[in-house]
Design an enzyme around this catalytic site. Structure first.
Site, PDB file in Angstrom:
ATOM      1  N   MET A 147      -4.071  10.531  -1.783  1.00  0.00           N
ATOM      2  CA  MET A 147      -4.732  11.523  -0.918  1.00  0.00           C
ATOM      3  C   MET A 147      -4.307  12.885  -1.447  1.00  0.00           C
ATOM      4  SD  MET A 147      -4.123   9.484   2.629  1.00  0.00           S
ATOM      5  CE  MET A 147      -2.823   8.505   1.904  1.00  0.00           C
ATOM      6  N   ASP A 176       0.949   5.201   0.037  1.00  0.00           N
ATOM      7  CA  ASP A 176       0.158   6.384   0.396  1.00  0.00           C
ATOM      8  C   ASP A 176       0.775   7.666  -0.162  1.00  0.00           C
ATOM      9  OD1 ASP A 176      -1.990   5.451   2.176  1.00  0.00           O
ATOM     10  OD2 ASP A 176      -0.340   4.763   3.447  1.00  0.00           O
ATOM     11  N   HIS A 203       0.864  -1.200   0.000  1.00  0.00           N
ATOM     12  CA  HIS A 203       0.000   0.000   0.000  1.00  0.00           C
ATOM     13  C   HIS A 203       0.893   1.240   0.000  1.00  0.00           C
ATOM     14  CE1 HIS A 203      -3.845   2.027   0.925  1.00  0.00           C
ATOM     15  NE2 HIS A 203      -3.141   2.818   1.727  1.00  0.00           N
ATOM     16  N   MET A 255       0.455  11.712  -0.382  1.00  0.00           N
ATOM     17  CA  MET A 255      -0.181  12.867   0.285  1.00  0.00           C
ATOM     18  C   MET A 255       0.416  14.154  -0.249  1.00  0.00           C
ATOM     19  SD  MET A 255       0.046  11.497   4.156  1.00  0.00           S
ATOM     20  CE  MET A 255      -0.444   9.834   4.595  1.00  0.00           C
TER      21      MET A 255
HETATM   22  C1  DX5 Z   1      -3.413   7.123   6.455  1.00  0.00           C
HETATM   23  C2  DX5 Z   1      -2.928   6.121   5.432  1.00  0.00           C
HETATM   24  C3  DX5 Z   1      -2.767   4.755   5.921  1.00  0.00           C
HETATM   25  C4  DX5 Z   1      -1.796   4.580   7.064  1.00  0.00           C
HETATM   26  C5  DX5 Z   1      -2.300   3.451   7.892  1.00  0.00           C
HETATM   27  O1  DX5 Z   1      -3.754   8.288   5.836  1.00  0.00           O
HETATM   28  O2  DX5 Z   1      -3.837   6.086   4.348  1.00  0.00           O
HETATM   29  O3  DX5 Z   1      -2.484   3.843   4.865  1.00  0.00           O
HETATM   30  O4  DX5 Z   1      -0.484   4.316   6.678  1.00  0.00           O
HETATM   31  O5  DX5 Z   1      -1.485   3.329   9.005  1.00  0.00           O
HETATM   32  P1  DX5 Z   1      -1.875   2.495  10.285  1.00  0.00           P
HETATM   33  O6  DX5 Z   1      -2.072   1.068   9.875  1.00  0.00           O
HETATM   34  O7  DX5 Z   1      -0.709   2.697  11.178  1.00  0.00           O
HETATM   35  O8  DX5 Z   1      -3.144   3.095  10.834  1.00  0.00           O
HETATM   36 ZN    ZN Z   2      -3.663   4.526   2.844  1.00  0.00          ZN
END
Ligand code: DX5
Ligand code: ZN
Length: 217
Positions: free
Chosen positions: A69, A36, A34, A38
């Site tokens: 995001m 992410d 995954h 941002m």
């Molecule tokens: C938050 C991200 C997640 C984050 C989850 O905005 O989208 O993917 O990394 O992290 P944990 O599992 O630590 O909540």
């Molecule tokens: Zn995420």
């Protein structure tokens, strides 16, 4: 449950040893990585982007599960698609015309995921269910790893699952945020199949055991 997939969120990895951390997650049984992204605008944090994805994609054969995001995601779909993304998920709150974004993802030959923040109702998914390849229900406010699971989201997962069943659609629901062995059991019961986990995996003394616990929860 055999159909559960663990998607390792590398936001909690040691980015100086990213290749090694991805390998550990894969060996532990994570089928997806995954990623992410941002932008500091849609969420109050900045992570990493296209050059990092390009390097990661050379290093792994796992499914690259990209979670955008970012505001106005349509601008960057092709770039993420060309640099290794397999699934591209964007936020319905981040764009004016989600259908155009879904079409753009599909025209790049990738799977399209649609996501909503905790404050957005499941009904926002309705119009796009026939076109999406995955629904992502955020179980924390997007922007940071290591936050506590929002239990109010369990009902939203069930509602999304019912919406899909009613239409006879068999697309997976992903959940992201605060997943550990306890919350994993709850989200699976509610209908989630793809479980993103970051801090729980990368902070675990034994990652293999942590993944097993999620899979067996
Ligand atoms: C938050 C991200 C997640 C984050 C989850 O905005 O989208 O993917 O990394 O992290 P944990 O599992 O630590 O909540
Ligand atoms: Zn995420």
């Amino acid at each position: 449950m055999e159909n559960t997939v663990v998607s390792a969120s590398i936001l909690s990895a040691d980015l100086c040893c990213l290749g090694n951390d991805i390998e550990r997650a894969e060996k532990a049984g994570c089928k997806y990585i995954h990623f992410d992204v941002m932008d500091g605008i849609f969420v109050p944090n900045i992570s990493y982007g296209i050059p990092v994805l390009r390097s990661v994609s050379k290093r792994t054969k796992s499914v690259l599960d990209v979670h955008l995001m970012i505001t106005d995601p349509i601008r960057y779909i092709k770039a993420f698609a060309d640099n290794g993304a397999d699934i591209i998920t964007f936020h319905l709150e981040a764009c004016g015309d989600p259908m155009r974004v879904i079409d753009e993802i599909h025209s790049c030959g990738k799977k399209a995921g649609i996501s909503i923040k905790p404050g957005t109702p499941a009904s926002e998914f309705e119009k796009y269910l026939e076109y999406a390849d995955m629904l992502l229900v955020m179980t924390v406010e997007p922007g940071f790893g290591g936050q506590g699971f929002n239990y109010d989201m369990l009902e939203k997962i069930s509602t999304a699952k019912e919406m899909l069943s009613r239409k006879g659609l068999d697309i997976p629901i992903e959940v992201d945020g605060g997943i550990n062995e306890m919350t994993a059991a709850l989200v699976k019961k509610a209908g989630a199949e793809i479980l993103v986990a970051g801090s729980y995996l990368f902070n675990a003394p034994d990652m293999d055991a942590a993944v097993r616990k999620i899979l067996e929860a």
